[in-house]
Scaffold this motif. Structure first.
Motif, mmCIF file in Angstrom:
data_model
loop_
_atom_site.group_PDB
_atom_site.id
_atom_site.type_symbol
_atom_site.label_atom_id
_atom_site.label_comp_id
_atom_site.label_asym_id
_atom_site.label_seq_id
_atom_site.Cartn_x
_atom_site.Cartn_y
_atom_site.Cartn_z
ATOM 1 N N ASP A 1 0.848 -1.186 0.000
ATOM 2 C CA ASP A 1 0.000 0.000 0.000
ATOM 3 C C ASP A 1 0.886 1.238 0.000
ATOM 4 O O ASP A 1 1.330 1.712 1.045
ATOM 5 C CB ASP A 1 -0.928 -0.001 1.219
ATOM 6 C CG ASP A 1 -1.911 1.163 1.206
ATOM 7 O OD1 ASP A 1 -1.937 1.896 0.194
ATOM 8 O OD2 ASP A 1 -2.637 1.344 2.200
ATOM 9 N N THR B 1 0.267 4.267 -0.580
ATOM 10 C CA THR B 1 -0.268 5.547 -0.090
ATOM 11 C C THR B 1 0.269 5.887 1.297
ATOM 12 O O THR B 1 0.424 7.065 1.627
ATOM 13 C CB THR B 1 -1.811 5.508 -0.061
ATOM 14 O OG1 THR B 1 -2.238 4.422 0.782
ATOM 15 C CG2 THR B 1 -2.375 5.308 -1.456
ATOM 16 N N TRP C 1 -2.732 -1.738 -3.758
ATOM 17 C CA TRP C 1 -4.131 -1.847 -3.364
ATOM 18 C C TRP C 1 -4.943 -0.653 -3.869
ATOM 19 O O TRP C 1 -6.090 -0.800 -4.234
ATOM 20 C CB TRP C 1 -4.227 -1.909 -1.825
ATOM 21 C CG TRP C 1 -3.790 -3.222 -1.257
ATOM 22 C CD1 TRP C 1 -3.326 -4.300 -1.947
ATOM 23 C CD2 TRP C 1 -3.789 -3.594 0.114
ATOM 24 N NE1 TRP C 1 -3.018 -5.328 -1.093
ATOM 25 C CE2 TRP C 1 -3.293 -4.926 0.194
ATOM 26 C CE3 TRP C 1 -4.137 -2.953 1.301
ATOM 27 C CZ2 TRP C 1 -3.157 -5.602 1.393
ATOM 28 C CZ3 TRP C 1 -3.996 -3.634 2.497
ATOM 29 C CH2 TRP C 1 -3.515 -4.949 2.539
ATOM 30 N N GLN C 2 -4.334 0.524 -3.848
ATOM 31 C CA GLN C 2 -5.054 1.741 -4.227
ATOM 32 C C GLN C 2 -4.313 2.405 -5.395
ATOM 33 O O GLN C 2 -3.649 3.421 -5.230
ATOM 34 C CB GLN C 2 -5.158 2.696 -3.034
ATOM 35 C CG GLN C 2 -5.819 2.068 -1.813
ATOM 36 C CD GLN C 2 -5.950 3.042 -0.659
ATOM 37 O OE1 GLN C 2 -6.649 4.055 -0.748
ATOM 38 N NE2 GLN C 2 -5.283 2.735 0.440
ATOM 39 N N CYS C 3 -4.416 1.795 -6.565
ATOM 40 C CA CYS C 3 -3.637 2.219 -7.732
ATOM 41 C C CYS C 3 -3.924 3.667 -8.136
ATOM 42 O O CYS C 3 -3.001 4.478 -8.286
ATOM 43 C CB CYS C 3 -3.923 1.289 -8.910
ATOM 44 S SG CYS C 3 -3.366 -0.408 -8.649
ATOM 45 N N GLU D 1 -5.365 6.236 -6.616
ATOM 46 C CA GLU D 1 -5.015 7.262 -5.624
ATOM 47 C C GLU D 1 -3.507 7.482 -5.568
ATOM 48 O O GLU D 1 -3.027 8.617 -5.519
ATOM 49 C CB GLU D 1 -5.538 6.852 -4.253
ATOM 50 C CG GLU D 1 -5.276 7.881 -3.163
ATOM 51 C CD GLU D 1 -5.809 7.449 -1.814
ATOM 52 O OE1 GLU D 1 -5.407 8.047 -0.793
ATOM 53 O OE2 GLU D 1 -6.630 6.501 -1.764
#
Length: 493
Positions: A399, A401, A428-430, A432
Motif C-alpha cells: 500500500d 499511499t 491496493w489503491q492504484c 489514488e
C-alpha cells in the motif's frame, strides 16, 4: 530423448563387453574403439542422471564394468558418497581431482595417446559433476549442506580454482582459463573456461541458495563451524532477514555477520559505479577567486601572446585569467522509497546499500522510506545499510499511499528534489497513488519509477502503472542497477 538414452545405453553395454576384452586386442583399431565406447558410457550416464534421476539399468551396469576394469573404486558411481570420503578411502585419487577439467597439454595421435587415462578422467569428471549438479528433493540437513559445499570445493579444484573461489564470484588464478586439448574429450577442444567459469559461479550459488532454503537454517547458524562455510548471497540474506526475529545468541550473531559480509561486498561493487558522481555543477554566477591555485595558465598564455617580444624572447603578461571553481551550494535532496514486500527483497537490499553510498556524498541529503502495508522512515540509518536492513520487516501486502504520506512533507524545494520509487507497483489503491505521483512530477521534482534494481536485472511491473508512467513522461526504469546509478548521477551533476 528417453528412447535415445535407452538405445545408447544398450549399445554402450555391448561395447563395454567388447572393451573388457580389449587386452587381447592391444595395438589394434578395435582397442581404440572400445576405449572410445567406454568413455561415451561415462558421459551418457552423466547426462542421464542429471536430467533423469532414475537409474538407467543398461548405463549403470555398463559403467560399473568400465570402472572395475579401470581399477577405480565402485563408489565413484555413488553420488551419495562425497568426494571427501572417496579421497579419504583412496588417497591416491586426490591428485587426480586437482585440475581434472583443465587443459592437460598437447596430446599425440594414434599409439602415443593414453586412451585409458581419458576413460579414467571421464569417470572422475562424472563423479564430481553428479555430486554437485544432480537434482535433489526434500528437506536438507546441515550435514548434507556441508557435504555439498565440500563437493563444490572439489569441482572448483577440478576447474583449476581455489575452493570457494567461484561461489564467492571472484574467478581468478586457477589454471582453467584457456581453451585447449583435454584428456577427457578424445583430443577435442576444451570449452573456453575463461567464459565458462564466470557462469558456473552463479549456478553454484543458486544451488547452494536452494539447499539453504530447504534446510533448518537455525541449526546451521547455531554452529559456528557450519555458519562459517555459508556463502553470503541474496537468497541467504533474504532468509536471514525473514527469520531474524526468531534468532538469538550465537545464531543471531552469525546471521548478522553474514548479512554484513554480503552488504560490504555489494557496497564495494556499487561504490565503484558511484564514485565519479559529481558533487554539484559549477556556479558561473560567482566570479573566480583570484588565488594562485585557481590560475588558468593555458588561457593566460594564449590571451597574452600578442605581447610576445621576439627580440628578447619574453612574454609580457598584462592580464591574468582564473578558473571558476565555485559550485552550487544548494543541497540536492534524494528520497528513496522502497517496496519491502516479499516480491521486492533484492531491490530492498540493493537500494538500501545504494542510498547509503549517496548519503556519503557531500551536499546530498538522502532520505529512505520502506513500506508494505505500513511505512517506515529509515532516514536516521540511511548511512548504514546493515542497520537499515535489520530494521526492515520483509513481506506482507503493498500500500504505497502510506509511504506517500511520509514522502510529500519531505519535498520542500521540488526543483532540487528527486524521488526514486522502487516497486513492482501491484498496489491496493492504484488510482489514488498514481495521482499523488503525478502531482510530485508536476511540482517540478524529478520522479523516477523503478521496476527492479536487482543484480540480474529481472523484475515484473504492473502494466497499468507502466502505461500511465509512460504517458506521464516518466517511463519505468527496469533492468540492471547501473541504470538507476546513471540517472541519479545525471541529476546530482
Amino acid at each position: 530423448m528417453t528412447t535415445g538414452r535407452t538405445d545408447t545405453g544398450a549399445h554402450a553395454g555391448t561395447d563395454t563387453a567388447v572393451g573388457a576384452d580389449a587386452g587381447a586386442e592391444a595395438g589394434t583399431g578395435a582397442e581404440a574403439v572400445s576405449y572410445e565406447s567406454r568413455r561415451q558410457v561415462q558421459y551418457w550416464r552423466l547426462l542421464s542422471r542429471l536430467f533423469d534421476p532414475e537409474e538407467q539399468p543398461n548405463l549403470e551396469s555398463a559403467s560399473l564394468a568400465v570402472v572395475e576394469d579401470l581399477g577405480l573404486p565402485t563408489s565413484v558411481l555413488d553420488a551419495r558418497e562425497s568426494v571427501d570420503t572417496l579421497v579419504q578411502r583412496n588417497p591416491e585419487l586426490a591428485a587426480e581431482f586437482d585440475g581434472l577439467m583443465t587443459p592437460q597439454g598437447e596430446e599425440e595421435d594414434g599409439e602415443g595417446r593414453d586412451r585409458a587415462a581419458e576413460v579414467r578422467r571421464a569417470a572422475l569428471v562424472s563423479k564430481v559433476l553428479l555430486n554437485v549438479f544432480a537434482p535433489t528433493t526434500g528437506n536438507v540437513s546441515a550435514g548434507q549442506l556441508a557435504t555439498w559445499q565440500s563437493d563444490a570445493g572439489w569441482l572448483e579444484r577440478a576447474l583449476g580454482c581455489r575452493p570457494g573461489e567461484l561461489r564467492g564470484g571472484r574467478p581468478g588464478g586457477g589454471t582453467g582459463r584457456a581453451a585447449g586439448p583435454t584428456g577427457s574429450g578424445g583430443g577435442g577442444p576444451l570449452p573456453d573456461l575463461g567464459r565458462l567459469i564466470p557462469e558456473i559461479g552463479p549456478e553454484l550459488g543458486s544451488i547452494e541458495a536452494d539447499l539453504v532454503k530447504r534446510m533448518h537454517l537455525r541449526e546451521v547458524l547455531a554452529d559456528p563451524a557450519l555458519a562459517a562455510k555459508l556463502t553470503p548471497s541474496m537468497s541467504l540474506v533474504e532468509q536471514l532477514l525473514r527469520d531474524k526475529n526468531n534468532l538469538s545468541g550465537i545464531a543471531l550473531a552469525n546471521a548478522k555477520k553474514l548479512i554484513r559480509q554480503f552488504v560490504d561486498e555489494v557496497a564495494q561493487v556499487l561504490r565503484t559505479q558511484v564514485e565519479k558522481a559529481s558533487v554539484g555543477a559549477i556556479d558561473r554566477s560567482v566570479p573566480p577567486k583570484r588565488v594562485y591555485r585557481n590560475l588558468d595558465l593555458d588561457r593566460t598564455i594564449w590571451k597574452n601572446l600578442t605581447n610576445w617580444d621576439p627580440e628578447q624572447e619574453r612574454l609580457y603578461v598584462d592580464r591574468l585569467f582564473y578558473k571558476q571553481t565555485a559550485r552550487k551550494t544548494t543541497p540536492q535532496r534524494l528520497i528513496v522509497v522502497v517496496d519491502q514486500s516479499g516480491s521486492m527483497v533484492s531491490s530492498m537490499v540493493n537500494c538500501t546499500i545504494l542510498a547509503s553510498i549517496f548519503a556519503g556524498l557531500p551536499k546530498v541529503d538522502v532520505h529512505l522510506v520502506a513500506y508494505d502495508t505500513q511505512a517506515l522512515d529509515l532516514t536516521p540509518w540511511a548511512h548504514d545499510p546493515f542497520e537499515t536492513l535489520l530494521r526492515t520487516k520483509l513481506g506482507g501486502g503493498t500500500d504505497g499511499t502510506c509511504a506517500m504520506n511520509l514522502v510529500q512533507p519531505k519535498i520542500a524545494e521540488p526543483r532540487n528534489t528527486v524521488v526514486v520509487w522502487i516497486s513492482d507497483f501491484y498496489e491496493w489503491q492504484c488510482a489514488e497513488l498514481f495521482t499523488s505521483m503525478a502531482a510530485i512530477h508536476a511540482s517540478g521534482a524529478k520522479f523516477i519509477p523503478v521496476g527492479s534494481v536487482t543484480s540480474a536485472g529481472r523484475g515484473e511491473v504492473n502494466p497499468w502503472f507502466r502505461e500511465r508512467f509512460k504517458d506521464l513522461g516518466t517511463p519505468v526504469l527496469s533492468g540492471h542497477i547501473r541504470k538507476l546509478v546513471h540517472e541519479l548521477k545525471t541529476f546530482l551533476g
